[in-house]
Design an enzyme around this catalytic site. Sequence first.
Site, PDB file in Angstrom:
ATOM      1  N   HIS A 106      58.597 103.123  34.691  1.00 28.95           N
ATOM      2  CA  HIS A 106      58.670 104.548  34.375  1.00 28.95           C
ATOM      3  C   HIS A 106      59.005 105.332  35.630  1.00 28.95           C
ATOM      4  O   HIS A 106      59.036 104.794  36.743  1.00 28.95           O
ATOM      5  CB  HIS A 106      57.324 105.042  33.802  1.00 28.95           C
ATOM      6  N   GLU A 169      55.224 103.746  38.195  1.00 30.44           N
ATOM      7  CA  GLU A 169      55.911 105.040  38.313  1.00 30.44           C
ATOM      8  C   GLU A 169      56.711 104.952  39.608  1.00 30.44           C
ATOM      9  O   GLU A 169      56.159 104.964  40.704  1.00 30.44           O
ATOM     10  CB  GLU A 169      54.895 106.190  38.365  1.00 30.44           C
TER      11      GLU A 169
END
Length: 323
Positions: A106, A169
């Site tokens: 992500h 992330e």
Amino acid sequence: MKSKALLVAFLLLGALLLTPNAKASPTNLSGYTICVDAGHGGKDPGAVGYVVEKDVNLAIALKVAKVLEKDGAKVVLTRDGDYFVTLSGRVKIANSNNCDIFISIHANSGPSSASGFEVYHYYTSSRGKTLATYVDEEIGKLIPLRNRGVKSAGFYVIKYTRMPAILIETGFVTNSNDASIISDESYQWRYAYAVLHGVQRYFGVPVHDPVPTVENIRFADHGSYFRVVLDMSERASYHVYYTAYSNGYHLVIQVDNAQLADLGWPVYNGWYYTHTGSDTAPVIYATQSGSTVLIVVELNSPYRPYSDFTLSNPDRIVVDIYP
Ligand code: ZN
């Protein structure tokens, strides 16, 4: 070639070249199944800033998949293009394929000052935490962004997958510097190698980049020349030379720091061999000795001229022998 002469040739190969070692010890990710999950997709763009999250996630996830596969892992992707997959659909893919670990890719969003990467695991998963820690450390070695560290959360895909799971992330789409790094092709490869190294540590495999593999050896007698083609998993250094023996002449293609795939040819004394049906080069032998792959082309007359060259994408080593 008669079988007695073949046997003599094998004995000479064994005695005069290196001692073959056909079975390499398991030092890569072969045997592991890894689920790589590119977050969002299709109608769900994810975070939108200087770049669109779903696009960056997919670009990095495909590179992660590629380097894991090059190191022998079986990779299951939850998506391989720009289309929508539900969260429960992603979990189902990972669980039904009995993946050993799950890696979700992500990118973050926040105020423009927010920057850096972080790696999540599910709250109570200690193995997930170990994997997250290794991957976070390895990203820190290769990516010049702030390391926000290892964190725990209850995100759906790391909660309901049954194997150790992490969610990376990679950076903030809302920060211009982060966005330029996560959307840059060469940095995306660095993320991929960082994930590979973290996964290798997790499975107790020595940290290394994928070893170039001789995946297949093809040959053809074109009349005016005899061509040998090595299909490589990636570019490798090699050299070509001749050796002469009492009963024959050999052209040797030596590929350095490489490994040899199972060619599916008969094996004798650790050497694969195949009869080519050609008068120019009747037999080809191949073996792996340590980190060197040797391909020996038996010739019917001494010191034939040859030319060699490489073709990339797909990477190939091509040697043409002239009668
Ligand atoms: Zn996301």
